[in-house]
Write an enzyme that holds these catalytic residues in place. Structure first.
Site, short mmCIF file in Angstrom:
data_model
loop_
_atom_site.label_atom_id
_atom_site.label_comp_id
_atom_site.label_asym_id
_atom_site.label_seq_id
_atom_site.Cartn_x
_atom_site.Cartn_y
_atom_site.Cartn_z
N GLU A 44 4.16 30.46 25.87
CA GLU A 44 3.48 31.36 25.96
C GLU A 44 2.05 31.23 25.49
O GLU A 44 1.19 31.29 26.16
CB GLU A 44 3.95 32.65 25.67
CG GLU A 44 3.08 33.81 25.94
CD GLU A 44 2.94 34.07 27.35
OE1 GLU A 44 1.95 33.68 27.77
OE2 GLU A 44 3.84 34.26 28.06
N SER A 54 2.35 36.21 32.91
CA SER A 54 1.62 35.80 31.65
C SER A 54 0.36 35.00 32.12
O SER A 54 -0.65 35.05 31.26
CB SER A 54 2.69 35.07 30.89
OG SER A 54 3.45 35.73 30.17
N ASP A 98 -1.64 30.55 27.38
CA ASP A 98 -2.56 31.66 27.47
C ASP A 98 -3.80 30.82 27.09
O ASP A 98 -4.83 30.99 27.84
CB ASP A 98 -2.16 32.84 26.60
CG ASP A 98 -1.24 33.62 27.07
OD1 ASP A 98 -0.92 33.67 28.10
OD2 ASP A 98 -0.66 34.29 26.29
#
Length: 539
Positions: free
Chosen positions: A245, A463, A249
Site C-alpha cells: 500500500e 487504493s 501510494d
C-alpha cells in the site's frame, strides 16, 4: 482524587462500539497496562458553509472554530485531577492526547478493557485492547468532549489494494502512461504543491523508490516520513501487505506529480491514529494541496463519535483549501460486510471526501488510446469497486439532482443529518450521500506497475485511484494557482441525472453488485474518469 471516591459520569453519545467478528478476548487487561487515547472537543462556533468557498488560514480556523481556551482548560484540569496524563493539547485541532494505566482510564471513561487476539491467531500473536458498549465522561465535560478514541486499539481500517496472479494480468500500466490515458494537463508536474499521504502501517525503502523512478526516467521526488502517535516508517515486513500500500501510494503520486513534495504520515491503525494523522496533515505548514487516503472500513464498523470526529477533521481540511481523496473500497456494493446488503466504505462516504471508485481499463500504453473502460468487477471475493449510498451521511446539495438512488434501508436514515456531523451535507429527507464521486483504473488485471520491497509487481484497487486523483489535483492546483478544498461543487457543477460532467469521460457499462453503471453519475464510477486537460478548463 481518592481512587474510591465515586465519579459522576454521564454517557458519551455515539460511543457505542459495533460488534466486531474475528476477535477473541483473553480476560481483562492488567490494571497497570499503559493506554493512550485521543479526545475531541466541540468547536467554539459552528463552521459556516462559506468556509468551504473562501478558505481560511490555519490561524483563522483555530481562532474561530477550534476549541475555546476555557473548554480546553476545563478538560485538561479535570482529567489531571482524576489522574490522567495530558500528553498533548491542540486547541486549533480540538484534540487532546491522554495516557495512563488501564485502572485510571477505564474508570474515568466508564468502560472495561480486555485483551483480544484474532480468533485464528496463536498465543504468540500480537494482542489488542478491546472494549464493548458505550463510554462515559465526567459530568462537567458533558457536551464539551465529543469523542474519546483509541481505547480500543484493534485495527480500524484496511488497505484498499488488490493483488492478482501474474497469469491473470491482461495488461498493466506505469503511472505516466495513465497520465496520458487520462490526459493530465501538459506543462504541469505538481511543482510548488504538497501531497500528504496517510498510511496505517508498513513503510518504504528509498532505494526501491530510486530504482523505480529511474526506470521511468523520472528524478526521485521529495519523500518525507512523518510519525504520528508513535508510529514510523517500518518497511520490509510484507510486500503483499501494508508495504504494498505504501509503495503504491508513493509511486503513483510521485510518478504523476514528480514536482510535488510528498509527506507520508505513518499512524497506528486505530480510530485515534487515523484521525490524528488526517488532522496533523491538514494543519501542517505548508498547507498541502491534497491528502490521499487509501484505507477505510464499512461505515457500519465505526462508532458514530468516530465518524463525526473524522468528518469534522475533513471539514477542517476543506476549509483550509485541502482536498482529501479517499479510496471507495474494493469489495463491491457489500463492502465485505457479509449480510447480503449494500454498504459503503468510510471515510469515502463522508461528503467532505472526494470518493474514488475503480474501473477496468483496456488501452494502448504507448498512445493512451482507450479501447474500453468499464466498471471494475471481477466477481464475488475477487474485487470490485465500492459504491452505493451512505446510511449515515445526508445527500449533499451538489448531488441533489444527479440521480442518487434511495438509501438501501430507510430505517438507517433516522437522524442522518445529526449523525453526519453538521448541516453542510443537506437535509436527511433528501436521502443519502452517493459514493463514489470520481474513478480511474483499479482492476489488478489491468493494474499499476510498481516496485515493493525489491520486487516489481502489478497492483490494483481503489487504493491506486486515490493517489492518482491526488496527483491530478496537485497539478490542477499548480496550473490554476489555487487550492480547491471541497472540489465537488465545481466537479458536479449543477448537472442533472443522465448528464455527463465537463472534464469527465463517462463509464456506462458494468456493475458492482447492487448498482449498475449508466449515463451520468452512478454508484459504480461516480462522474466517470478524468479528462485532465478539459477538467482544467472548467476550474
Amino acid at each position: 482524587m481518592d481512587a474510591e471516591e465515586p465519579l459522576n459520569l454521564v454517557p458519551l453519545p455515539g460511543s457505542e462500539k459495533p460488534e466486531r467478528a474475528g476477535f477473541q478476548t483473553h480476560g481483562a487487561l492488567a490494571p497497570d497496562t499503559p493506554v493512550e487515547a485521543t479526545l475531541i472537543l466541540r468547536r467554539r462556533a459552528p463552521l459556516p458553509d462559506d468556509a468551504f468557498t473562501s478558505h481560511l488560514t490555519t490561524q483563522e480556523l483555530g481562532d474561530r472554530y477550534g476549541a475555546s481556551p476555557e473548554d480546553l482548560q476545563l478538560v485538561t484540569s479535570t482529567l489531571k485531577r482524576l489522574g490522567v496524563t495530558i500528553d498533548e493539547e491542540n486547541a486549533a485541532e480540538r484534540r487532546v492526547r491522554v495516557s495512563g494505566p488501564v485502572s485510571v482510564l477505564a474508570r474515568v471513561f466508564g468502560t472495561d478493557l480486555a485483551e483480544a487476539r484474532p480468533a485464528d491467531a496463536g498465543a504468540d500473536a500480537p494482542s489488542f485492547r478491546q472494549r464493548s458498549g458505550g463510554l462515559s465522561i465526567p459530568a462537567q465535560l458533558d457536551g464539551i468532549v465529543t469523542a474519546v478514541l483509541g481505547l480500543d486499539d484493534r485495527p480500524q481500517a484496511r488497505a484498499q489494494f488488490r493483488l492478482t496472479a501474474a497469469a491473470a494480468v491482461s495488461t498493466s500500466y506505469t503511472p505516466p502512461q495513465l497520465g496520458k490515458v487520462y490526459d493530465f494537463p501538459a506543462g504541469t508536474d505538481g511543482s510548488g504543491q504538497t501531497i500528504a499521504i496517510i498510511e496505517l502501517g508498513g513503510g518504504y525503502v528509498q532505494a526501491d523508490l530510486d530504482t523505480y523512478f529511474a526506470g521511468l526516467g523520472i528524478p526521485s521526488p521529495s519523500v518525507t516520513a512523518v510519525g504520528v502517535d508513535g508510529a514510523a516508517n517500518v518497511p520490509g515486513q510484507d510486500p503483499n501487505g501494508a508495504d504494498g500500500e505504501v509503495m503504491l501510494d508513493i509511486e503513483v503520486a510521485g510518478a504523476l506529480a514528480p514536482g510535488a513534495a510528498l509527506l507520508v504520515y505513518f499512524a497506528p491503525n486505530t480510530d485515534a491514529g487515523f484521525l490524528d494523522a488526517i488532522s496533523t496533515a491538514a494543519h501542517a505548514t505548508p498547507t498541502p494541496a491534497v491528502i490521499s487516503v487509501s484505507w477505510g472500513q464499512s461505515e457500519d464498523q465505526w462508532t458514530a463519535q468516530a465518524r463525526n470526529a473524522f468528518d469534522q477533521a475533513l471539514q477542517d481540511a476543506a476549509a483550509l483549501g485541502v482536498t482529501t481523496t479517499v479510496a471507495a473500497g474494493d469489495d463491491g456494493s457489500t463492502d465485505r460486510v457479509g449480510d447480503g446488503k449494500a454498504h459503503v466504505d468510510f471515510p469515502a462516504s463522508s461528503p467532505h471526501a472526494l470518493a474514488c471508485g475503480g474501473t477496468r481499463l483496456e488501452a494502448d500504453p504507448s498512445t493512451g488510446a482507450v479501447t474500453s473502460e468499464t466498471v471494475w468487477n471481477n466477481g464475488t471475493g475477487n474485487g470490485a469497486t465500492g459504491g452505493g449510498v451512505s446510511d449515515v451521511f445526508a445527500l449533499p446539495t451538489w448531488q441533489a439532482n444527479v440521480g442518487v438512488p434511495s438509501r438501501p434501508s430507510a430505517a438507517h436514515a433516522v437522524d442522518a443529518a445529526k449523525r453526519s456531523g453538521g448541516g453542510h451535507a443537506g437535509g436527511a429527507a433528501k436521502g443519502g450521500r452517493g459514493v463514489p464521486d470520481v474513478s480511474a483504473v483499479a482492476d489488478p488485471q489491468t493494474g499499476y506497475q510498481v516496485r515493493v520491497d525489491g520486487k516489481d509487481m502489478v497492483i490494483g484497487g481503489t487504493s491506486a485511484v486515490a493517489p492518482l486523483w491526488a496527483a491530478l489535483i496537485a497539478r490542477l492546483a499548480q496550473s490554476t494557482g489555487t487550492r480547491f478544498g471541497l472540489v465537488q461543487p465545481k466537479l458536479y457543477d449543477s448537472i442533472r441525472a443522465g448528464q455527463v460532467a465537463a472534464g469527465f469521460r463517462d463509464i456506462t457499462a458494468g456493475n458492482n453488485g447492487a448498482y449498475t453503471a449508466g449515463a451520468g453519475w452512478d454508484a459504480c464510477t461516480g462522474l466517470g474518469v478524468p479528462d485532465g486537460a478539459r477538467l482544467l478548463s472548467t476550474l
